[in-house]
Design a protein around this motif. Structure first.
Motif, short mmCIF file in Angstrom:
data_model
loop_
_atom_site.label_atom_id
_atom_site.label_comp_id
_atom_site.label_asym_id
_atom_site.label_seq_id
_atom_site.Cartn_x
_atom_site.Cartn_y
_atom_site.Cartn_z
N LEU A 157 -9.65 19.96 -12.09
CA LEU A 157 -8.26 19.59 -12.34
C LEU A 157 -8.03 19.35 -13.82
CD1 LEU A 157 -7.23 17.08 -9.50
CD2 LEU A 157 -6.30 19.33 -9.94
N PHE A 158 -8.87 18.54 -14.41
CA PHE A 158 -8.64 18.17 -15.80
C PHE A 158 -9.04 19.28 -16.76
CE2 PHE A 158 -7.12 13.84 -16.49
CZ PHE A 158 -6.89 13.49 -15.17
N GLN A 159 -10.00 20.11 -16.44
CA GLN A 159 -10.30 21.24 -17.30
C GLN A 159 -9.16 22.24 -17.31
OE1 GLN A 159 -14.06 23.05 -16.28
NE2 GLN A 159 -14.96 22.32 -18.16
N ASN A 160 -8.78 22.66 -16.16
CA ASN A 160 -7.79 23.73 -16.05
C ASN A 160 -6.37 23.29 -16.32
OD1 ASN A 160 -9.65 25.80 -15.35
ND2 ASN A 160 -9.77 24.96 -13.30
N SER A 161 -6.11 22.00 -16.27
CA SER A 161 -4.74 21.54 -16.49
C SER A 161 -4.26 21.83 -17.90
CB SER A 161 -4.62 20.03 -16.19
OG SER A 161 -5.44 19.29 -17.05
N LEU A 162 -5.18 22.02 -18.83
CA LEU A 162 -4.78 22.37 -20.20
C LEU A 162 -4.11 23.73 -20.25
CD1 LEU A 162 -7.78 21.11 -22.35
CD2 LEU A 162 -5.43 20.30 -22.43
N LEU A 163 -4.32 24.55 -19.23
CA LEU A 163 -3.66 25.86 -19.19
C LEU A 163 -2.15 25.71 -19.08
CD1 LEU A 163 -6.10 27.74 -16.78
CD2 LEU A 163 -5.99 27.88 -19.27
N PHE A 164 -1.70 24.60 -18.51
CA PHE A 164 -0.26 24.37 -18.47
C PHE A 164 0.30 24.19 -19.87
CE2 PHE A 164 3.32 21.39 -18.47
CZ PHE A 164 4.26 22.20 -17.86
N LEU A 165 -0.45 23.50 -20.73
CA LEU A 165 -0.01 23.38 -22.12
C LEU A 165 0.11 24.75 -22.77
CD1 LEU A 165 -1.78 20.34 -23.87
CD2 LEU A 165 0.61 20.57 -23.19
N ASP A 166 -0.83 25.64 -22.46
CA ASP A 166 -0.75 27.01 -22.98
C ASP A 166 0.56 27.66 -22.56
OD1 ASP A 166 -3.27 26.52 -23.88
OD2 ASP A 166 -4.28 27.98 -22.61
N THR A 167 0.91 27.51 -21.28
CA THR A 167 2.15 28.10 -20.76
C THR A 167 3.36 27.53 -21.49
OG1 THR A 167 1.19 28.42 -18.56
CG2 THR A 167 3.58 28.35 -18.70
N TYR A 168 3.39 26.22 -21.66
CA TYR A 168 4.52 25.57 -22.32
C TYR A 168 4.65 26.04 -23.77
CZ TYR A 168 7.28 21.95 -24.61
OH TYR A 168 8.22 21.28 -25.36
N TYR A 169 3.54 25.99 -24.50
CA TYR A 169 3.60 26.34 -25.92
C TYR A 169 3.83 27.83 -26.14
CZ TYR A 169 2.40 21.66 -27.48
OH TYR A 169 2.43 20.31 -27.74
N PHE A 170 3.43 28.65 -25.18
CA PHE A 170 3.69 30.09 -25.31
C PHE A 170 5.20 30.35 -25.35
CE2 PHE A 170 4.23 34.38 -23.40
CZ PHE A 170 3.53 35.11 -24.34
N PHE A 178 8.23 25.91 -33.21
CA PHE A 178 7.30 25.11 -34.00
C PHE A 178 6.93 25.77 -35.31
CE2 PHE A 178 6.35 23.51 -29.69
CZ PHE A 178 6.51 22.16 -29.92
N HIS A 179 6.90 24.95 -36.38
CA HIS A 179 6.36 25.43 -37.65
C HIS A 179 4.84 25.31 -37.65
CE1 HIS A 179 10.32 25.91 -39.38
NE2 HIS A 179 10.62 24.65 -39.10
N ASN A 180 4.34 24.30 -36.93
CA ASN A 180 2.89 24.10 -36.86
C ASN A 180 2.52 23.80 -35.41
OD1 ASN A 180 0.20 23.49 -37.15
ND2 ASN A 180 0.49 22.33 -39.04
N MET A 181 2.49 24.85 -34.59
CA MET A 181 2.24 24.68 -33.17
C MET A 181 0.84 24.13 -32.89
SD MET A 181 2.50 27.57 -30.18
CE MET A 181 1.15 28.52 -30.92
#
Length: 417
Positions: A157-170, A178-181
């Motif tokens: 759960l905690f390893q893969n949950s960072l993939l959601f941040l990837d989706t958001y920042y993409f 963002f100037h400095n994503m």
């Protein structure tokens, strides 16, 4: 098409091309709320991607877990990027071009987050690959392969949950917000680590499971040595919410994500103690999230687990389905009680549903009539603002369950008894 084979990305885009993304079906205008509504049922937020949003590939059942995760992440990227489009494509050819361009840009996105990524890998015979599709394939594979631990559900759960941040920042990157994503994302990871460390200390007892979850998340965060040291000290010595600057979570979706990761840390044993509930309430308050929305986040996590019980099979040997379902039922019942006026109004305005209630007072409804009653009651629940952004467990909410959890005074007179 098989996501485990070379060239899968182009093949998938050929399949996806004729099918536009339909946002109108969700009836949500806010982009953050809409992305949450789309991604939450996939399991990506909870680090356990199971079902991709949008269209299903006919060969999906043949794919292994890693292959399914690639499609979940890819589809989440496509949806996140399309939400940021000022004007959506209109023709099948336009959608095909959009999917092609977006999937090709995945490698560029990860290159912004890690400028060394092209130098670290993806070389053939000493020459760098020029095929952006192949580069995107390998980046996605590496991203997921390093984060797949299907033998340990809570760690995954905690390893893969960072993939959601990837989706958001993409999506934010596609919109050039963002100037400095990279800096913003790293700051968010530090904030998250501090919050889950505080959550672990909420009841003054650090369980082994909580320790494993924290260090799993830390290991996947890819922080600097000094940042790692600070995070470890926060977990070892304890940290309070007063010591955490939450301003980095500057959108509703990031706030929701912070809250739900804290819930996952606390919810590992499926029991939320009074001290832990107080911690979550305080965190929600500081994030500007209401108590009702906190309950909705708890219901969202419980609903995902209940709805996907067979896929989330690691829970079955350790935790009781009955315990989770009873807790969720109690929570949903409480929320419905707060909205009984609007529910009664919706039922009263539905002439077909009212006629079914009237008929059921005198005779047994047919199977089709019972299904119709159930589906219409669930649609009424979905119309409640509190439930608009989450996926309710339709398979769990049987007609008897619905009649049990709905306040008695929302039903037509004569049926309440």
């Amino acid at each position: 098409m098989n996501p485990s084979e070379k060239g899968w990305l182009k093949e998938y885009i050929k399949f996806r091309g004729p099918h536009p993304i339909d946002f109108l079906q969700y009836q949500i205008k806010d982009q953050d709320n809409l992305l949450y509504k789309i991604v939450q049922p996939t399991g990506l937020i909870y680090g356990h991607p199971i079902h991709a949003p949008g269209i299903r590939h006919p060969k999906e059942q043949r794919w292994n877990s890693l292959g399914k995760m690639k499609i979940v992440l890819l589809e989440s990227f496509l949806h996140s990027a399309s939400l940021k489009q000022e004007v959506l494509p209109t023709t099948p050819n336009d959608w095909q071009d959009f999917y092609l361009e977006t999937s090709q840009s995945i490698g560029q996105f990860y290159s912004v987050l890690d400028p060394q990524i092209r130098k670290k890998a993806f070389f053939i015979f000493g020459k760098r690959r020029k095929d952006e599709f192949r580069f995107a394939e390998q980046v996605l594979h590496k991203r997921l392969f390093l984060k797949s631990r299907w033998d340990h559900f809570w760690a995954s759960l905690f390893q893969n949950s960072l993939l959601f941040l990837d989706t958001y920042y993409f999506g934010e990157w596609k919109a050039a917000r963002f100037h400095n994503m990279k800096w913003h994302k790293d700051a968010m990871k530090i904030l998250l680590l501090k919050v889950i460390a505080a959550a672990a200390h909420a009841n003054q007892i650090i369980e082994r499971e909580e320790k494993n979850m924290f260090f799993t998340f830390l290991g996947s965060s890819n922080l600097t040595k000094s940042q790692n040291k600070l995070a470890k000290e926060a977990f070892r010595d304890g940290i309070s919410l007063d010591q955490i600057d939450l301003r980095q979570a500057d959108t509703w979706l990031l706030k929701k994500y912070v809250l739900e990761l804290a819930i996952l840390m606390i919810w590992a044993d499926k029991v939320v103690s009074a001290e832990e509930r107080a911690f979550l309430s305080e965190l929600a308050r500081r994030l500007g999230i209401s108590e009702e929305e906190l309950d909705i986040s708890l219901i969202a996590i419980e609903s995902f687990v209940i709805e996907n019980w067979k896929e989330v099979y690691f829970l079955q040997s350790k935790h009781s389905f009955q315990l989770i379902s009873e807790t969720m039922t109690t929570r949903i019942t409480f929320v419905l009680q707060q909205h009984k006026g609007s529910i009664a109004k919706e039922i009263k305005s539905n002439s077909e549903l009212c006629s079914l209630f009237e008929k059921s007072k005198n005779q047994q409804l047919t199977e089709d009539e019972q299904k119709k009653m159930k589906s219409q009651l669930i649609e009424i629940l979905k119309s409640i603002p509190a439930f608009v952004t989450i996926a309710l467990p339709g398979s769990f909410l049987s007609l008897p369950t619905l009649l049990k959890i709905l306040p008695k005074d929302v039903f037509p007179s004569g049926f309440q008894d």
